[in-house]
Design an enzyme around this catalytic site. Structure first.
Site, PDB file in Angstrom:
ATOM      1  N   LYS A  11      -4.496  10.604   1.918  1.00 22.79           N
ATOM      2  CA  LYS A  11      -5.249  10.867   0.681  1.00 22.79           C
ATOM      3  C   LYS A  11      -5.003  12.270   0.119  1.00 22.79           C
ATOM      4  O   LYS A  11      -4.451  13.139   0.804  1.00 22.79           O
ATOM      5  CB  LYS A  11      -6.738  10.652   0.968  1.00 22.79           C
ATOM      6  N   TYR A  51      -9.717   0.056  -5.412  1.00 25.03           N
ATOM      7  CA  TYR A  51     -11.045   0.167  -4.783  1.00 25.03           C
ATOM      8  C   TYR A  51     -12.077  -0.723  -5.483  1.00 25.03           C
ATOM      9  O   TYR A  51     -13.278  -0.469  -5.372  1.00 25.03           O
ATOM     10  CB  TYR A  51     -11.501   1.626  -4.776  1.00 25.03           C
ATOM     11  N   ASN A 114     -11.716  12.145   3.170  1.00 24.42           N
ATOM     12  CA  ASN A 114     -11.570  11.842   4.603  1.00 24.42           C
ATOM     13  C   ASN A 114     -10.124  11.545   5.020  1.00 24.42           C
ATOM     14  O   ASN A 114      -9.880  10.854   6.004  1.00 24.42           O
ATOM     15  CB  ASN A 114     -12.533  10.725   5.016  1.00 24.42           C
ATOM     16  N   HIS A 117      -6.904   6.343   4.496  1.00 29.16           N
ATOM     17  CA  HIS A 117      -7.476   4.999   4.343  1.00 29.16           C
ATOM     18  C   HIS A 117      -6.653   4.052   5.207  1.00 29.16           C
ATOM     19  O   HIS A 117      -5.437   4.227   5.333  1.00 29.16           O
ATOM     20  CB  HIS A 117      -7.390   4.535   2.880  1.00 29.16           C
ATOM     21  N   GLU A 128      -3.356  -5.267   0.335  1.00 32.93           N
ATOM     22  CA  GLU A 128      -3.121  -3.853   0.041  1.00 32.93           C
ATOM     23  C   GLU A 128      -1.623  -3.515   0.113  1.00 32.93           C
ATOM     24  O   GLU A 128      -1.126  -2.731  -0.699  1.00 32.93           O
ATOM     25  CB  GLU A 128      -3.946  -2.986   0.995  1.00 32.93           C
TER      26      GLU A 128
HETATM   27  P1  CMP Z   1     -11.800   4.333   2.641  1.00 33.11           P
HETATM   28  O1  CMP Z   1     -11.478   3.841   3.990  1.00 33.11           O
HETATM   29  O2  CMP Z   1     -10.677   4.734   1.765  1.00 33.11           O
HETATM   30  O3  CMP Z   1     -12.664   3.226   1.864  1.00 33.11           O
HETATM   31  C1  CMP Z   1     -13.598   3.529   0.869  1.00 33.11           C
HETATM   32  C2  CMP Z   1     -13.824   4.991   0.721  1.00 33.11           C
HETATM   33  O4  CMP Z   1     -14.999   5.354   0.053  1.00 33.11           O
HETATM   34  C3  CMP Z   1     -13.972   5.625   2.093  1.00 33.11           C
HETATM   35  O5  CMP Z   1     -12.767   5.603   2.781  1.00 33.11           O
HETATM   36  C4  CMP Z   1     -14.506   7.002   1.726  1.00 33.11           C
HETATM   37  O6  CMP Z   1     -13.477   7.889   1.373  1.00 33.11           O
HETATM   38  C5  CMP Z   1     -15.325   6.670   0.486  1.00 33.11           C
HETATM   39  N1  CMP Z   1     -16.732   6.744   0.781  1.00 33.11           N
HETATM   40  C6  CMP Z   1     -17.420   5.964   1.616  1.00 33.11           C
HETATM   41  N2  CMP Z   1     -18.727   6.348   1.643  1.00 33.11           N
HETATM   42  C7  CMP Z   1     -18.828   7.396   0.788  1.00 33.11           C
HETATM   43  C8  CMP Z   1     -19.890   8.226   0.386  1.00 33.11           C
HETATM   44  N3  CMP Z   1     -21.125   8.043   0.872  1.00 33.11           N
HETATM   45  N4  CMP Z   1     -19.636   9.189  -0.494  1.00 33.11           N
HETATM   46  C9  CMP Z   1     -18.386   9.378  -1.002  1.00 33.11           C
HETATM   47  N5  CMP Z   1     -17.321   8.602  -0.650  1.00 33.11           N
HETATM   48  C10 CMP Z   1     -17.545   7.647   0.243  1.00 33.11           C
END
Ligand code: CMP
Length: 140
Positions: A11, A51, A114, A117, A128
């Site tokens: 990311k 998403y 984070n 993904h 995906e």
């Molecule tokens: P990902 O695995 O990419 O799938 C959905 C994404 O939404 C997740 O990782 C996080 O990056 C994001 N996400 C999930 N919960 C939250 C939250 N409470 N606030 C902001 N982003 C979130």
């Protein structure tokens, strides 16, 4: 368990901090082979489509804006039990809950930023992968 393929995104928070190689090394150390890889920058429409399952979540706009803020690296990872193995090496969504040695524990900044993904099931992995890669780009 058979050989599987899964989909991964490195990311914007990670590409911005020049962590692509260190994260790819974590996949390889876990026994996952990177069989396709490209660095791209998403449009807002592409991020919203990818998403789409989260469209009703309160963090959806923030998530999509973040995902277009810098380039990302999309990859296909292959290996024994690849979907579960990738989720293990990524660690919990929230880095505060992630186990030591995982990508998110070592590199993620927050639950939103984070670093990676990964697909959560065989059906989503297939969807995906097809969202980002054509058959010609998947040589194995
Ligand atoms: P990902 O695995 O990419 O799938 C959905 C994404 O939404 C997740 O990782 C996080 O990056 C994001 N996400 C999930 N919960 C939250 C939250 N409470 N606030 C902001 N982003 C979130």
């Amino acid at each position: 368990m058979a050989i599987q393929r899964t989909f991964s995104i490195i990311k914007p928070d990670a590409t911005k901090r020049n962590l692509t190689g260190q994260i790819a090394a974590k996949f390889e150390e876990a026994g996952l082979r990177i069989v396709a890889s490209k660095r791209i920058q998403l449009t807002l429409a592409q991020a919203q489509a990818f998403y789409g399952v989260h469209a009703e979540r309160p963090f959806f706009d923030e998530l999509c804006e973040f995902m277009i803020s810098e380039p990302i690296v999309v990859q296909v990872l292959e290996g024994e039990d690849a979907i579960a193995k990738n989720r293990e090496v990524m660690g919990a969504t929230n880095p505060a809950d992630a186990a030591p040695g995982t990508i998110r524990k070592e590199f993620a900044l927050s639950i939103g930023e984070n670093s990676v993904h990964g697909s959560d099931a065989p059906e989503t992995a297939a969807e995906e992968i097809a969202f980002f890669f054509s058959g010609l780009e998947l040589v194995g």
